[in-house]
Design a protein around this motif. Structure first.
Motif, PDB file in Angstrom:
ATOM      1  N   SER A 170       0.803  -1.224   0.000  1.00 64.10           N
ATOM      2  CA  SER A 170       0.000   0.000   0.000  1.00 64.10           C
ATOM      3  C   SER A 170       0.835   1.272   0.000  1.00 64.10           C
ATOM      4  O   SER A 170       0.283   2.365  -0.154  1.00 64.10           O
ATOM      5  CB  SER A 170      -0.919   0.017   1.230  1.00 64.10           C
ATOM      6  OG  SER A 170      -0.154   0.014   2.424  1.00 64.10           O
ATOM      7  N   VAL A 171       2.149   1.165   0.165  1.00 65.00           N
ATOM      8  CA  VAL A 171       3.001   2.349   0.188  1.00 65.00           C
ATOM      9  C   VAL A 171       3.142   2.906  -1.225  1.00 65.00           C
ATOM     10  O   VAL A 171       3.392   2.165  -2.180  1.00 65.00           O
ATOM     11  CB  VAL A 171       4.380   2.023   0.780  1.00 65.00           C
ATOM     12  CG1 VAL A 171       5.304   3.221   0.685  1.00 65.00           C
ATOM     13  CG2 VAL A 171       4.239   1.591   2.231  1.00 65.00           C
ATOM     14  N   THR A 172       2.995   4.207  -1.361  1.00 64.71           N
ATOM     15  CA  THR A 172       3.130   4.874  -2.650  1.00 64.71           C
ATOM     16  C   THR A 172       4.572   5.312  -2.865  1.00 64.71           C
ATOM     17  O   THR A 172       5.229   5.776  -1.934  1.00 64.71           O
ATOM     18  CB  THR A 172       2.217   6.111  -2.713  1.00 64.71           C
ATOM     19  OG1 THR A 172       0.881   5.714  -2.444  1.00 64.71           O
ATOM     20  CG2 THR A 172       2.280   6.758  -4.081  1.00 64.71           C
ATOM     21  N   ALA A 173       5.060   5.162  -4.089  1.00 61.70           N
ATOM     22  CA  ALA A 173       6.397   5.666  -4.430  1.00 61.70           C
ATOM     23  C   ALA A 173       6.285   7.170  -4.630  1.00 61.70           C
ATOM     24  O   ALA A 173       6.252   7.680  -5.754  1.00 61.70           O
ATOM     25  CB  ALA A 173       6.933   4.963  -5.677  1.00 61.70           C
ATOM     26  N   PHE A 174       6.209   7.895  -3.531  1.00 64.67           N
ATOM     27  CA  PHE A 174       5.947   9.327  -3.592  1.00 64.67           C
ATOM     28  C   PHE A 174       7.008  10.100  -4.387  1.00 64.67           C
ATOM     29  O   PHE A 174       6.653  10.963  -5.199  1.00 64.67           O
ATOM     30  CB  PHE A 174       5.826   9.886  -2.171  1.00 64.67           C
ATOM     31  CG  PHE A 174       5.404  11.315  -2.124  1.00 64.67           C
ATOM     32  CD1 PHE A 174       4.098  11.685  -2.397  1.00 64.67           C
ATOM     33  CD2 PHE A 174       6.317  12.310  -1.813  1.00 64.67           C
ATOM     34  CE1 PHE A 174       3.711  13.010  -2.362  1.00 64.67           C
ATOM     35  CE2 PHE A 174       5.930  13.637  -1.770  1.00 64.67           C
ATOM     36  CZ  PHE A 174       4.625  13.985  -2.041  1.00 64.67           C
TER      37      PHE A 174
ATOM     38  N   ALA B  32      -3.072  14.979  -6.554  1.00 67.45           N
ATOM     39  CA  ALA B  32      -2.355  13.699  -6.584  1.00 67.45           C
ATOM     40  C   ALA B  32      -1.236  13.673  -5.555  1.00 67.45           C
ATOM     41  O   ALA B  32      -1.051  12.669  -4.834  1.00 67.45           O
ATOM     42  CB  ALA B  32      -1.797  13.450  -7.984  1.00 67.45           C
ATOM     43  N   LEU B  33      -0.477  14.757  -5.443  1.00 67.00           N
ATOM     44  CA  LEU B  33       0.614  14.805  -4.466  1.00 67.00           C
ATOM     45  C   LEU B  33       0.072  14.789  -3.038  1.00 67.00           C
ATOM     46  O   LEU B  33       0.638  14.111  -2.168  1.00 67.00           O
ATOM     47  CB  LEU B  33       1.459  16.058  -4.699  1.00 67.00           C
ATOM     48  CG  LEU B  33       2.347  16.057  -5.942  1.00 67.00           C
ATOM     49  CD1 LEU B  33       3.025  17.404  -6.113  1.00 67.00           C
ATOM     50  CD2 LEU B  33       3.394  14.953  -5.848  1.00 67.00           C
ATOM     51  N   ALA B  34      -0.990  15.535  -2.796  1.00 62.99           N
ATOM     52  CA  ALA B  34      -1.576  15.540  -1.456  1.00 62.99           C
ATOM     53  C   ALA B  34      -2.114  14.158  -1.087  1.00 62.99           C
ATOM     54  O   ALA B  34      -1.931  13.684   0.049  1.00 62.99           O
ATOM     55  CB  ALA B  34      -2.682  16.587  -1.376  1.00 62.99           C
ATOM     56  N   SER B  35      -2.765  13.498  -2.025  1.00 60.80           N
ATOM     57  CA  SER B  35      -3.291  12.152  -1.768  1.00 60.80           C
ATOM     58  C   SER B  35      -2.157  11.158  -1.522  1.00 60.80           C
ATOM     59  O   SER B  35      -2.225  10.332  -0.599  1.00 60.80           O
ATOM     60  CB  SER B  35      -4.144  11.689  -2.948  1.00 60.80           C
ATOM     61  OG  SER B  35      -5.220  12.574  -3.177  1.00 60.80           O
ATOM     62  N   ALA B  36      -1.102  11.240  -2.338  1.00 58.01           N
ATOM     63  CA  ALA B  36       0.025  10.323  -2.158  1.00 58.01           C
ATOM     64  C   ALA B  36       0.738  10.569  -0.838  1.00 58.01           C
ATOM     65  O   ALA B  36       1.180   9.621  -0.176  1.00 58.01           O
ATOM     66  CB  ALA B  36       0.999  10.472  -3.327  1.00 58.01           C
ATOM     67  N   ALA B  37       0.858  11.832  -0.450  1.00 57.02           N
ATOM     68  CA  ALA B  37       1.508  12.138   0.827  1.00 57.02           C
ATOM     69  C   ALA B  37       0.697  11.586   1.993  1.00 57.02           C
ATOM     70  O   ALA B  37       1.254  10.985   2.927  1.00 57.02           O
ATOM     71  CB  ALA B  37       1.691  13.647   0.966  1.00 57.02           C
ATOM     72  N   THR B  38      -0.619  11.770   1.950  1.00 59.61           N
ATOM     73  CA  THR B  38      -1.481  11.213   2.997  1.00 59.61           C
ATOM     74  C   THR B  38      -1.404   9.698   3.012  1.00 59.61           C
ATOM     75  O   THR B  38      -1.356   9.063   4.082  1.00 59.61           O
ATOM     76  CB  THR B  38      -2.934  11.667   2.776  1.00 59.61           C
ATOM     77  OG1 THR B  38      -2.975  13.093   2.673  1.00 59.61           O
ATOM     78  CG2 THR B  38      -3.817  11.211   3.918  1.00 59.61           C
ATOM     79  N   ASP B  39      -1.374   9.103   1.834  1.00 58.75           N
ATOM     80  CA  ASP B  39      -1.259   7.645   1.716  1.00 58.75           C
ATOM     81  C   ASP B  39       0.022   7.142   2.370  1.00 58.75           C
ATOM     82  O   ASP B  39       0.028   6.156   3.119  1.00 58.75           O
ATOM     83  CB  ASP B  39      -1.287   7.251   0.246  1.00 58.75           C
ATOM     84  CG  ASP B  39      -1.395   5.751   0.048  1.00 58.75           C
ATOM     85  OD1 ASP B  39      -1.355   5.012   1.045  1.00 58.75           O
ATOM     86  OD2 ASP B  39      -1.505   5.311  -1.100  1.00 58.75           O
ATOM     87  N   ASP B  40       1.129   7.834   2.105  1.00 56.34           N
ATOM     88  CA  ASP B  40       2.406   7.401   2.673  1.00 56.34           C
ATOM     89  C   ASP B  40       2.432   7.566   4.181  1.00 56.34           C
ATOM     90  O   ASP B  40       3.001   6.734   4.895  1.00 56.34           O
ATOM     91  CB  ASP B  40       3.552   8.197   2.037  1.00 56.34           C
ATOM     92  CG  ASP B  40       4.103   7.502   0.807  1.00 56.34           C
ATOM     93  OD1 ASP B  40       3.442   6.559   0.329  1.00 56.34           O
ATOM     94  OD2 ASP B  40       5.183   7.890   0.323  1.00 56.34           O
ATOM     95  N   VAL B  41       1.857   8.656   4.678  1.00 49.14           N
ATOM     96  CA  VAL B  41       1.814   8.844   6.131  1.00 49.14           C
ATOM     97  C   VAL B  41       1.044   7.714   6.798  1.00 49.14           C
ATOM     98  O   VAL B  41       1.485   7.138   7.815  1.00 49.14           O
ATOM     99  CB  VAL B  41       1.187  10.210   6.464  1.00 49.14           C
ATOM    100  CG1 VAL B  41       0.900  10.321   7.956  1.00 49.14           C
ATOM    101  CG2 VAL B  41       2.115  11.336   6.040  1.00 49.14           C
TER     102      VAL B  41
END
Length: 251
Positions: free
Chosen positions: A141-145, A166-175
């Motif tokens: 589930s980790v995104t290659a931010f 997209a960047l905000a979603s990926a950052a939240t996903d990684d957190v």
């Protein structure tokens, strides 16, 4: 480091940059993001091919720590630049969209990863099934931010509305994913470091309660000073104060 190691270190940097650049250009000409060619360059120089002989020859064990440290520094600087150029005003009013995209993109890999981890655990006779399954699901589930940010930057989309979302979603996903990974490590009991989970809310409280207001204050001070720069009191040829060059013969 000896002189020979320094020379080899610089030669390794040149090889990495040159090959990544060439393959990045090739990928771009094929209509693909340059980061795809850079990843292929990493695979070619990595331990995947020829049983790691290329890696052992070009990158001795003594040079891998400084190369890794320099690579991490490059990623940090790049992510800082992306964050600095990111205009959060583009996602105002769309916070729910970013949050829903992030949560949706993490639920499916987590669910499928748990099943895959349980199946692999039974197939390979893993004794601790739950930590293993949770680790597999979290890793999926980790995104290659950084890769996402690089693709958006190469296509000049990082300052658009869809790129910001997209960047905000990926950052939240990684957190969320890295927080889950910390929970998995605590469940597995690796190294007896479960107490570190207690430091997470403390860290978050310090960052949001202390560091963020300090940075906001620094920004306000900078903006006030930038707005209060002295302007020359000399009257220009148009009868007002301006920095434009007066015409010839005007005194």
């Amino acid at each position: 480091m000896t002189d020979q190691q320094v020379q080899l270190f610089l030669a390794d940097l040149a090889i990495i940059i040159l090959l990544a650049r060439l393959l990045g250009i090739a990928a771009k000409r094929l209509g693909q993001p340059p980061v795809l060619g850079e990843i292929i360059a990493g695979i070619l120089l990595g331990p995947t091919l020829f049983h790691g002989k290329i890696t052992a020859t070009l990158f001795p064990v003594t040079l891998r720590p400084p190369l890794s440290a320099l690579a991490n520094l490059g990623v940090v600087m790049f992510m800082f630049a992306v964050g600095y150029l990111l205009d959060l005003r583009l996602i105002r009013g769309r916070e729910r969209v970013a949050a829903s995209v992030s949560v949706s993109s993490i639920i499916l890999p987590l669910s499928l990863g748990v099943g895959l981890g349980a199946w692999l655990a039974s197939r390979h006779h893993v004794h601790h099934v739950l930590p293993f399954a949770l680790f597999v699901s979290t890793a999926m589930s980790v995104t290659a931010f950084p890769v996402l940010a690089l693709i958006l930057t190469d296509r000049n989309m990082h300052r658009t509305r869809i790129g910001s979302i997209a960047l905000a979603s990926a950052a939240t996903d990684d957190v969320l994913a890295w927080s889950l990974l910390a929970v998995v490590v605590a469940i597995a009991g690796a190294g007896g470091q479960q107490f570190r989970l207690l430091l997470v809310p403390v860290y978050a409280g310090v960052m949001f309660g202390l560091v963020r207001p300090l940075l906001r204050g620094l920004v306000d001070v900078y903006q006030r000073r930038a707005g209060s720069r002295p302007v020359s009191s000399r009257r220009c040829w148009r009868g007002c104060c301006c920095p434009r060059t007066p015409p010839a013969g005007w005194a």
